[in-house]
Structures are given as C-alpha cells and as structure tokens.
Design an enzyme around this catalytic site. Sequence first.
Site, short mmCIF file in Angstrom:
data_model
loop_
_atom_site.label_atom_id
_atom_site.label_comp_id
_atom_site.label_asym_id
_atom_site.label_seq_id
_atom_site.Cartn_x
_atom_site.Cartn_y
_atom_site.Cartn_z
NE ARG B 34 28.32 51.31 31.02
CZ ARG B 34 27.45 52.15 31.57
NH1 ARG B 34 26.25 52.26 31.05
NH2 ARG B 34 27.75 52.85 32.63
CB ALA B 37 33.69 46.37 27.22
CG HIS B 38 35.41 51.09 24.46
ND1 HIS B 38 34.07 50.92 24.70
CD2 HIS B 38 35.50 51.54 23.19
CE1 HIS B 38 33.38 51.27 23.62
NE2 HIS B 38 34.23 51.64 22.68
NE ARG B 39 40.30 51.18 32.07
CZ ARG B 39 40.46 51.66 33.29
NH1 ARG B 39 41.25 51.05 34.14
NH2 ARG B 39 39.82 52.72 33.70
CD GLU B 91 34.26 54.02 20.33
OE1 GLU B 91 34.79 52.90 20.29
OE2 GLU B 91 33.29 54.28 21.06
#
Lengths: 296, 201
Positions: B34, B37-39, B91
């Site tokens: 989410r 975690a992406h960051r 993304e």
Amino acid sequence: MEIENVVENVAFKLLKLAVIHLPEDVKQALEKAYTEETSETGKTQLKAILDNIECAEKYQTPICQDTGTIIFYVKAGAEAKHLEKIEGALIKATRRATVEVPLRPNAVNPFTQKNSGDNTGRLIPWINWEIEPTDEIELTVLPKGGGAENTCVMGMLVPGEGIRGVKKFVVDAVMNAGAKPCPPNILGVGIGGGSDIAMKIAKKALLRPLNNENPNPEIAKLEKEILEAVNMTGIGPMGLGGKTTVLSISIDYAYRHPASYPAAVAFNCWAARRATARISADGTVEYLTHRVDEVI
Amino acid sequence: MTDYRFRTPISEEEIRKLRVNDVLYISGTMFTARDQAHRRALEYFKQGKSLPLNLEGLAAFHCGPIVKKTKDMWTIIAAGPTTSTRMEIFEDEFIKNFKVRVIIGKGGMGRRTTEAMASYGAVYGAFTGGAAILAAKAVRNVKSVEWLDLGMPEAMWILEVEEFGPLTIAIDSHGNNLFMNVQRKAEENKKRIYQKLGLSQ
C-alpha cells in the site's frame, strides 16, 4: 450483571454481527441488482460480491478486510442507570472485537502515522449520543470503510438554487467518486443545518434500512429521482461499467441559515454494515437488525 | 474476453498477450503493498538498498489484510483490494524500477500508470472490492512478512497463491484503460442526466 458488562457484551456481539452478516435489506438489494444488471462485467462483480457474502457467513469471518472506523450511535434512556460507564464499555468491546473477531486495526495517529493496533485512540471509537425519555439503551454500530469514506463530500451550495443545487451536487459527487467507493453504493444525503450538521445527518441517514421508504412523500420522490439519475452514469459495479452504481439514497434535512445551503453526501460501500440492539432496564437484549440465529 | 492462467514469475511476453476485459488468474508469489510500502521500496531503490525480495515478474496487491498469528504461523483472514488511486503517485516508478508485471487493486489507476504499463509491460487486474474472503481463499500460505513496523495493513505480506482471481484486466500494456473508458462514457451521459433533472450544465 453490571450494566457495563452487558453493554460491553452487546457491543462486542454487534461488532461481530455487523462485520460478518450484512443486514437482510442490503443483501436483498444486491441480489436484485445482480438479477437486473445487464453488463457482463458488472454481473461478474455482483456475483463475486454475493459469493463473498455467503462465504463470510459460512466461515464466520469479516466480509471485507477493511472493518472500518468504529462509530457508535447510542440512544440513552434518561432513566437508564450508569450511563457514565457506557463509553468505557464500548472502548473495551472494540478492543476485544479487534482481537477476537478479528477486526483490522484501523486507528492511526495522524501526526506520527502510528497504528494503535486496537482500533482505539483519541476520540475513536466515535460515539454519537442521543437522550430519550426511556429506561433503555439502544446501541448501533456503523463500521465505516475507508474507501467509501474518502469520497464523502460537503458543499456550501447557493441558496437561490434550492433543491436543484442538491441534485447537481449529488450527481457530481457520484461522477467524481467513480469506482473508488466500491459501488454499488448506498448514499446518505444531508441538507441544511450547517457544515457539520449536514454531514452528521447524511451519515446517520445511512442507518435507514434500504426497504424503508422516506416517511415524507416529497423527499421519497426526490430520493427516487436522484437514484434513477445517478444510475444513468453507467459507472456500474466496481466502476467497471453497468447500470447499478447506487442501490439506495436516503435523505435527511435540517432547517438552514438564510444565507447558507449546506449539503453533504455520505457514501457507504456495498458492504453496508450496521447492527443495532436494545438493552432493557432488566438487562434483556433484543437485536433489531439481525435474526436471533445470527447472534452468536 | 479470454481467460488466462499465469504462474509467477510472469514474463513481459506473456503480459503483452492480455487485453482489457480479459480475465486473469495468478498462481505463485505475490506481495501486498500500500502507500507506505510503495514509499519505502522507492526510497530503498534511491539509496541503492536491496528489497526483502526480488519483485521482478511478480504481482503487487494493493491490500491491507487482516492477518491472524497463532504461535509462529500467520493466517490471512480477509484480504480484499484497497483503492488503487492512492498509489498513482508511486506506481510508474515502481513498475519501472522493479519490473512488477501485475498490479492488483480496485478502482483503477490513472494516466501515469497506464503509460508506465505500456512502456515497461505490466497490467492492472481489478479484483472485486470487498470480496475479501474470496481473495483469502486463494492464499495457500503467508511466506513471510516484511516491514511490519508499518502496521498490519501497510506491511509487505508475501503470499503464495493458487488461482488468485478472477482479475478483470482493466489496464493492459497497450495503453487501454477500462476505468477511463467508463468514466468518459459517464461524462458523455452527464448532459442527459442533467436534462432529466431539469438542470443546466
């Protein structure tokens, strides 16, 4: 048994019931939508939704992993004893449900981004109080999912446009929300009062069963008119196209200031979870939204 | 509309076969990611730090599951998708840097992601929002959990899945975006809707 224990137990059961069993009226609306949906992709989505609802009941697990921010509505009888203990009991029930149901820990400190881990924190669970001239306590839980919460909107409309402004506001809100609030949605619309009041009554309107018509025939007509309009968007189940974008609209209002025309739209996802019970002075409990055999 | 069944790691060649409205089932390894975690993954990439696992050819699932721990075993209880648009800001870089082939979520994604999917070969698979138990049923086991300090919803859960789906391909690797098509049609319908309600534009 002490009142706080009764309240805690009932609140725990309500949380568990709400996140596992959708109320009958919501299930019926989704089944009807499945039968009537003409888009193939839309039908696939509704089928998955209905299968998932069945699985939740079969395996006794939450319908959706987002078990929401926990919101309680308490109708406190003025003659009921030890009302001061209710808040503590609701917090305890929330913590217990988080571990035992389980619920997803959804309470995050907005400054540190730390998750409390137990669904409680400053002002959470949020409790709405009403006082009634009885000796009973009526508890309702509304676990409010984040996806649909993110598309809720409040606007200060132009008084001169009147109800036409509201119609446009709701249509635009649904268009802007698109796929995000997990359609098909249920909308609560609050008109008038003030900025906070409009949203408060919009959210509370989400508690009205979908098969209960608005007692005011003029407003019932308006609900129907806007419902038909938003379902012409073609957004459809999960925003993948189809004719079922909104299942139901429930409008409430308050008188407004001459200079202001507040309006709010509260979105609920198809997993429109709510559960209510009434606790009598002698400690007997009646569940109002669910069948007795669903209460464990 | 064609049904596909892929096993991870998925190659670019396989991904390019998919078109919007196709249906995909995935077996193998996928991981949840989410906002946080992406960051963190992108920060690690910038700093040249390696990730807990090689993401190439895998599926990233926009999901914050409910997970139960009994002794040393994690079990996924409910694992439906979360709203993907929040990850739009990450993304394109995520797909470019880690060569993830499938993004799974709900609600669709925007132009930046659509372009990255076309450039680097990835697709977006829409899973029915809220259908958390159908998703959990496809999870064979939790291989591991990384970054649990981010909290249960935001941690990276690495999952072994079997026939995870149905995923409706809503963005393919050829620039098509089903959600944008629906939204465009909705905009076209707006005039008719306003007319019905007796409103001017």
